[in-house]
Design an enzyme around this catalytic site. Structure first.
Site, PDB file in Angstrom:
ATOM      1  N   GLU A 176      38.467  22.923  29.458  1.00 25.51           N
ATOM      2  CA  GLU A 176      39.787  22.443  29.872  1.00 25.51           C
ATOM      3  C   GLU A 176      40.867  23.514  29.663  1.00 25.51           C
ATOM      4  O   GLU A 176      42.009  23.325  30.074  1.00 25.51           O
ATOM      5  CB  GLU A 176      40.145  21.137  29.153  1.00 25.51           C
ATOM      6  CG  GLU A 176      40.243  21.218  27.638  1.00 25.51           C
ATOM      7  CD  GLU A 176      38.897  21.122  26.910  1.00 25.51           C
ATOM      8  OE1 GLU A 176      37.859  21.556  27.453  1.00 25.51           O
ATOM      9  OE2 GLU A 176      38.903  20.640  25.767  1.00 25.51           O
ATOM     10  N   CYS A 281      30.504  35.383  22.571  1.00 23.90           N
ATOM     11  CA  CYS A 281      29.410  34.906  21.706  1.00 23.90           C
ATOM     12  C   CYS A 281      28.490  36.045  21.316  1.00 23.90           C
ATOM     13  O   CYS A 281      27.718  35.919  20.373  1.00 23.90           O
ATOM     14  CB  CYS A 281      28.614  33.824  22.416  1.00 23.90           C
ATOM     15  SG  CYS A 281      27.752  34.464  23.843  1.00 23.90           S
TER      16      CYS A 281
END
Ligand code: NAD
Length: 495
Positions: A176, A281
């Site tokens: 979002e 990541c």
């Protein structure tokens, strides 16, 4: 204010949930859009559209599906600049990083263009006399992707091309925080000729994710995000009988041995720790410096940090942009004080870097003499904070990785073949680099970590991605001996 709606059945669908989220430009701190957050009913509408589309899409010829994949690949390539612009305006990463992200995504589309080859199954003729045995791979049905903020274009492209090329229909629930790039990618897929309902995008939060994980018509979900949510998604989805792959967080170590090329290692450490503001990541967050290289390495990294240009990602001079939100920036900054309180040496304090606007900026930080009991070592900080752990031996450094709960990436910098060979075999992580700090596999291998970095059995994209989005069916067929056939085949015995 720009409003961002769902994309269901090929059409822009405004939400009626009454719930919205603000999207920001992290470089200015200003809200740039208002995003609809889906209700359960809106998720159900997307699943229904995907379920209907599955009937014809799964049976569409490989030739037509491949043509659409090629068209899509060309459209993404032609629009790299526009996708990168959207990434930078909502994520903050610099434009060159953003374009690099799209390039890594294109690799996965190119892989999926070879779907005819990838779906070929093995075949044994005469397993028993007149009996043939062969394996085919069939699509699952409606599948879902739930993706993180840090690679809003690349991570959706890790799974959408393979899933759709295999004959599945797809519902994407992007982050979002930066939804514009994935929306645009979905639009390009339709421009490429994808039929309505094959790819749908619903925006939302936990409400949408939970509904996707519970919906009886959703057969599988791919998740990428933080470890606690990955674990939750895996447990919730599998308890509803779904196939789930859930990639989680990381704490990636880079070992630097005394014989390493110092400049190479320092360059690698700086780009791998601070690139994209450390919000990767596969970012390096721990340097395990072995023996006497520690002092010169910390000096070499510090010199390079001072030269980094931090600013708005749209400025071509910027090498690092802001963080994703004000709250996240403040949380990352708080770790520097926590590290100091727990005994780490703050070599460079990113909080000292002053910025003259309201963007979510933070300078780069380097903490030395970090130990494994410190919070800065134990937590995934996910920002531009690099920790140095000093080790006496290679074995001590390697064992840090084994003892760490995460196992995404790991790297070693050395000129020693024996150490490199040992590391290759024994580093306790899913993706390992030898003199390569961020060993993200190319699109024709698969991506995934070990331990708390992956919940599930199959990793993402490449061959394992195709397996994840298909189920194998083994067919065993027996036909009468042609010599006894009821039809005259023209054999001497038939007549
Ligand atoms: P996140 O876990 O907060 O969000 C990921 C997705 O889950 C988003 O779509 C979000 O809307 C949804 N979500 C958030 N809270 C939820 C809840 N309570 N219930 C259901 N859904 C929820 O992750 P993020 O902050 O967007 O991304 C950063 C994290 O992702 C880092 O931990 C990073 O290491 C990890 N990551 C891992 C990989 C990998 O390949 N292992 C790749 C990229 C990012």
């Amino acid at each position: 204010m720009q409003k961002i709606h769902h994309l269901i059945n090929g059409k822009s669908v405004p939400s009626t949930s009454g719930r919205t989220a603000a999207v920001f430009n992290p470089a200015t701190g200003e809200q740039s859009a208002e995003l609809d957050l889906a209700s359960v009913e809106e998720v159900d509408a997307a699943v229904a559209a995907a379920q209907t589309a599955f009937e014809s899409w799964s049976k569409m010829s490989l030739a037509r599906r491949i043509k659409i994949m090629y068209n899509f690949r060309n459209l993404v390539e032609a629009n790299v600049d526009e996708i990168a612009r959207r990434l930078t305006s909502e994520h903050g990463k610099v434009l060159s990083d953003a374009a690099g992200e799209v390039a890594r995504g294109i690799e996965n589309i190119e892989y999926a263009c070879g779907i005819a080859e990838l779906l070929k199954g093995p075949y044994n003729m005469n397993a028993s006399t007149g009996v043939d045995v062969y394996t085919v791979r069939q699509p699952l049905g409606v599948v879902a992707g739930i993706t993180p903020f840090n690679f809003p274009a690349m991570v959706p492209l890790w799974t959408i091309p393979n899933a759709i090329a295999c004959g599945n229909t797809y519902i994407l629930k992007p982050s979002e925080k930066d939804p514009s790039a994935p929306m645009y990618i979905a639009e390009l897929f339709h421009e490429a000729g994808l039929p309505e309902g094959v790819l749908n995008v619903v925006h939302g939060d936990k409400v949408a994710v939970d509904r996707l994980l519970e919906h009886p018509d959703v057969k599988a979900a791919s998740f990428v995000g933080s470890t606690p949510i990955a674990k939750y998604v895996y447990e919730t989805g599998t308890s509803h009988g779904k196939r789930i792959q859930a990639l989680g967080g990381a704490k990636n170590h880079m070992l630097v041995l005394p014989d390493a090329d110092l400049d190479l290692a320092a360059d690698a450490a700086v780009s791998a720790a601070y690139g994209s503001a450390g919000e990767r990541c596969m970012a390096i967050s721990v340097i395990a410096a072995v023996g006497e290289i520690a002092d010169p390495l910390v000096d070499a990294i510090t010199v390079r940090m001072e030269k980094l240009t931090i600013g708005d990602g749209t400025d071509s001079a910027s090498e690092m942009g802001p963080l994703i939100t004000r709250e996240h920036r403040d949380k990352v900054a708080s770790y520097i004080g926590i590290g100091a309180d727990e005994g780490a040496t703050v070599v460079v304090d990113g909080r000292d870097h002053q910025f003259d606007n309201d963007g979510f900026f933070l300078g780069v930080s380097l903490l030395d003499n970090v130990t494994t009991d410190m919070t800065v070592y134990k937590d995934e900080i996910f920002g531009p904070v690099l920790c140095v752990v000093r080790c006496d031996t290679y074995a001590e450094a390697r064992d840090l990785i084994s003892a760490n709960p995460w196992g995404n990436g790991a790297a070693i910098f050395t000129r020693d073949g024996g150490a490199a060979r040992d590391f290759q075999e024994n580093a306790d992580a899913g993706m390992v680099g030898i003199n390569v700090p961020i060993p993200v596999p190319v699109g024709y291998h698969s991506f995934g970590g070990w331990k708390d970095s992956l919940f599930g059995d199959l990793t993402m994209y490449g061959p394992e991605g195709v397996h994840f989005f298909t189920k194998a069916k083994v067919l065993t067929s027996r036909w009468p001996d042609p010599a006894t056939s009821s039809v005259d085949l023209g054999f001497p015995t038939n007549g």
